[in-house]
Design a protein around this motif. Structure first.
Motif, PDB file in Angstrom:
ATOM      1  N   GLU A  84     124.876  44.635 -12.569  1.00  0.00           N
ATOM      2  CA  GLU A  84     125.145  45.038 -11.196  1.00  0.00           C
ATOM      3  C   GLU A  84     124.384  44.167 -10.203  1.00  0.00           C
ATOM      4  OE1 GLU A  84     124.133  49.146 -10.831  1.00  0.00           O
ATOM      5  OE2 GLU A  84     125.834  49.824 -12.028  1.00  0.00           O
ATOM      6  N   GLY A  85     123.118  43.849 -10.519  1.00  0.00           N
ATOM      7  CA  GLY A  85     122.311  42.997  -9.647  1.00  0.00           C
ATOM      8  C   GLY A  85     122.886  41.593  -9.550  1.00  0.00           C
ATOM      9  N   ALA A  86     123.359  41.050 -10.682  1.00  0.00           N
ATOM     10  CA  ALA A  86     123.959  39.719 -10.663  1.00  0.00           C
ATOM     11  C   ALA A  86     125.257  39.728  -9.853  1.00  0.00           C
ATOM     12  CB  ALA A  86     124.225  39.251 -12.096  1.00  0.00           C
ATOM     13  N   ALA A  87     126.029  40.804  -9.982  1.00  0.00           N
ATOM     14  CA  ALA A  87     127.272  40.898  -9.218  1.00  0.00           C
ATOM     15  C   ALA A  87     126.990  41.003  -7.724  1.00  0.00           C
ATOM     16  CB  ALA A  87     128.092  42.100  -9.684  1.00  0.00           C
ATOM     17  N   ALA A  88     125.824  41.572  -7.369  1.00  0.00           N
ATOM     18  CA  ALA A  88     125.459  41.694  -5.962  1.00  0.00           C
ATOM     19  C   ALA A  88     124.872  40.399  -5.410  1.00  0.00           C
ATOM     20  CB  ALA A  88     124.476  42.839  -5.768  1.00  0.00           C
ATOM     21  N   GLY A  89     124.606  39.413  -6.261  1.00  0.00           N
ATOM     22  CA  GLY A  89     124.094  38.117  -5.807  1.00  0.00           C
ATOM     23  C   GLY A  89     122.585  38.072  -5.697  1.00  0.00           C
ATOM     24  N   LEU A  90     121.868  38.906  -6.457  1.00  0.00           N
ATOM     25  CA  LEU A  90     120.404  38.894  -6.416  1.00  0.00           C
ATOM     26  C   LEU A  90     119.870  37.748  -7.280  1.00  0.00           C
ATOM     27  CD1 LEU A  90     119.706  42.718  -6.851  1.00  0.00           C
ATOM     28  CD2 LEU A  90     119.794  41.426  -4.720  1.00  0.00           C
ATOM     29  N   ASP A  91     118.724  37.176  -6.844  1.00  0.00           N
ATOM     30  CA  ASP A  91     118.102  36.130  -7.666  1.00  0.00           C
ATOM     31  C   ASP A  91     117.366  36.798  -8.823  1.00  0.00           C
ATOM     32  OD1 ASP A  91     115.793  37.151  -6.580  1.00  0.00           O
ATOM     33  OD2 ASP A  91     115.241  35.374  -5.453  1.00  0.00           O
ATOM     34  N   PRO A  92     116.874  36.052  -9.821  1.00  0.00           N
ATOM     35  CA  PRO A  92     116.270  36.673 -11.014  1.00  0.00           C
ATOM     36  C   PRO A  92     115.102  37.605 -10.713  1.00  0.00           C
ATOM     37  CG  PRO A  92     116.754  34.385 -11.466  1.00  0.00           C
ATOM     38  CD  PRO A  92     117.042  34.608 -10.022  1.00  0.00           C
ATOM     39  N   ALA A  93     114.226  37.276  -9.757  1.00  0.00           N
ATOM     40  CA  ALA A  93     113.092  38.155  -9.454  1.00  0.00           C
ATOM     41  C   ALA A  93     113.587  39.475  -8.842  1.00  0.00           C
ATOM     42  CB  ALA A  93     112.137  37.450  -8.484  1.00  0.00           C
ATOM     43  N   GLU A  94     114.510  39.372  -7.932  1.00  0.00           N
ATOM     44  CA  GLU A  94     115.056  40.598  -7.326  1.00  0.00           C
ATOM     45  C   GLU A  94     115.857  41.405  -8.344  1.00  0.00           C
ATOM     46  OE1 GLU A  94     117.313  38.724  -4.242  1.00  0.00           O
ATOM     47  OE2 GLU A  94     115.786  39.156  -2.723  1.00  0.00           O
ATOM     48  N   ARG A  95     116.515  40.723  -9.260  1.00  0.00           N
ATOM     49  CA  ARG A  95     117.303  41.394 -10.293  1.00  0.00           C
ATOM     50  C   ARG A  95     116.416  42.214 -11.217  1.00  0.00           C
ATOM     51  NH1 ARG A  95     120.794  37.178 -13.203  1.00  0.00           N
ATOM     52  NH2 ARG A  95     120.766  36.234 -11.160  1.00  0.00           N
ATOM     53  N   SER A  96     115.256  41.685 -11.577  1.00  0.00           N
ATOM     54  CA  SER A  96     114.362  42.422 -12.480  1.00  0.00           C
ATOM     55  C   SER A  96     113.804  43.658 -11.791  1.00  0.00           C
ATOM     56  CB  SER A  96     113.243  41.522 -12.991  1.00  0.00           C
ATOM     57  OG  SER A  96     112.404  41.146 -11.920  1.00  0.00           O
ATOM     58  N   THR A  97     113.450  43.537 -10.506  1.00  0.00           N
ATOM     59  CA  THR A  97     112.949  44.700  -9.766  1.00  0.00           C
ATOM     60  C   THR A  97     114.053  45.746  -9.626  1.00  0.00           C
ATOM     61  OG1 THR A  97     111.493  43.224  -8.519  1.00  0.00           O
ATOM     62  CG2 THR A  97     111.875  45.418  -7.598  1.00  0.00           C
ATOM     63  N   TYR A  98     115.238  45.277  -9.293  1.00  0.00           N
ATOM     64  CA  TYR A  98     116.365  46.198  -9.139  1.00  0.00           C
ATOM     65  C   TYR A  98     116.679  46.904 -10.467  1.00  0.00           C
ATOM     66  CZ  TYR A  98     121.136  47.879  -8.595  1.00  0.00           C
ATOM     67  OH  TYR A  98     122.244  48.657  -8.600  1.00  0.00           O
ATOM     68  N   SER A  99     116.668  46.146 -11.555  1.00  0.00           N
ATOM     69  CA  SER A  99     117.041  46.762 -12.849  1.00  0.00           C
ATOM     70  C   SER A  99     116.012  47.787 -13.302  1.00  0.00           C
ATOM     71  CB  SER A  99     117.231  45.691 -13.911  1.00  0.00           C
ATOM     72  OG  SER A  99     116.004  45.037 -14.160  1.00  0.00           O
ATOM     73  N   ARG A 100     114.720  47.557 -13.041  1.00  0.00           N
ATOM     74  CA  ARG A 100     113.704  48.557 -13.403  1.00  0.00           C
ATOM     75  C   ARG A 100     113.916  49.846 -12.594  1.00  0.00           C
ATOM     76  NH1 ARG A 100     110.226  44.089 -13.488  1.00  0.00           N
ATOM     77  NH2 ARG A 100     109.580  44.493 -11.346  1.00  0.00           N
ATOM     78  N   ASN A 101     114.122  49.696 -11.293  1.00  0.00           N
ATOM     79  CA  ASN A 101     114.324  50.895 -10.465  1.00  0.00           C
ATOM     80  C   ASN A 101     115.626  51.589 -10.815  1.00  0.00           C
ATOM     81  OD1 ASN A 101     111.955  50.547  -9.033  1.00  0.00           O
ATOM     82  ND2 ASN A 101     112.932  49.224  -7.504  1.00  0.00           N
ATOM     83  N   CYS A 102     116.654  50.816 -11.080  1.00  0.00           N
ATOM     84  CA  CYS A 102     117.980  51.382 -11.397  1.00  0.00           C
ATOM     85  C   CYS A 102     117.953  52.119 -12.727  1.00  0.00           C
ATOM     86  CB  CYS A 102     119.013  50.249 -11.425  1.00  0.00           C
ATOM     87  SG  CYS A 102     120.648  50.738 -11.994  1.00  0.00           S
ATOM     88  N   ALA A 103     117.322  51.564 -13.731  1.00  0.00           N
ATOM     89  CA  ALA A 103     117.320  52.167 -15.073  1.00  0.00           C
ATOM     90  C   ALA A 103     116.486  53.443 -15.123  1.00  0.00           C
ATOM     91  CB  ALA A 103     116.808  51.157 -16.103  1.00  0.00           C
ATOM     92  N   ASN A 104     115.497  53.573 -14.249  1.00  0.00           N
ATOM     93  CA  ASN A 104     114.629  54.752 -14.268  1.00  0.00           C
ATOM     94  C   ASN A 104     115.201  55.919 -13.449  1.00  0.00           C
ATOM     95  OD1 ASN A 104     112.608  53.770 -15.970  1.00  0.00           O
ATOM     96  ND2 ASN A 104     111.682  52.632 -14.301  1.00  0.00           N
ATOM     97  N   ARG A 105     116.323  55.730 -12.800  1.00  0.00           N
ATOM     98  CA  ARG A 105     116.920  56.830 -12.023  1.00  0.00           C
ATOM     99  C   ARG A 105     117.488  57.868 -12.916  1.00  0.00           C
ATOM    100  NH1 ARG A 105     120.913  54.016  -8.086  1.00  0.00           N
ATOM    101  NH2 ARG A 105     119.879  52.080  -8.285  1.00  0.00           N
TER     102      ARG A 105
END
Length: 105
Positions: A84-105
């Protein structure tokens, strides 16, 4: 004088007692209406009124059954969030932060 009253009474009686065929065919036409308009439809039936069921005093309360969805593993949630982060156009650092927050919801 009596001779004048008799024809008037007879004429009045004829007018009052004569069948009025023309008035039976006339309909009330509202102002601005036309005699060529179709008649109004019949009114709809009244709504059904149903009395709700009254619970019994000795019956246990019914609990709605909610089917639990099978939860996905943490790794599957991380992969989905990274996609989802890659589809939104996030760079790798932003993608890792997004994926941690997203997976813990």
């Amino acid at each position: 004088m009596f001779a004048m009253k008799v024809p008037i009474v007879i004429c009045l009686a004829c007018v009052l007692l004569a069948p009025c065929a023309a008035s039976a065919q006339q309909q009330f036409i509202p102002p601005g209406g036309s005699q060529f308009n179709p008649p109004l439809p019949a009114p709809p039936p009244p709504p059904r009124i149903e009395v709700p069921a009254i619970p019994k005093m000795d019956a246990p309360p019914s609990q709605p059954y909610v089917r639990a969805e099978p939860s996905s593993s943490f790794g599957e949630r991380i992969s989905k969030c990274l996609d989802e982060g890659a589809a939104a156009g996030l760079d790798p650092a932003e993608r890792s932060t997004y994926s941690r927050n997203c997976a813990n919801r």
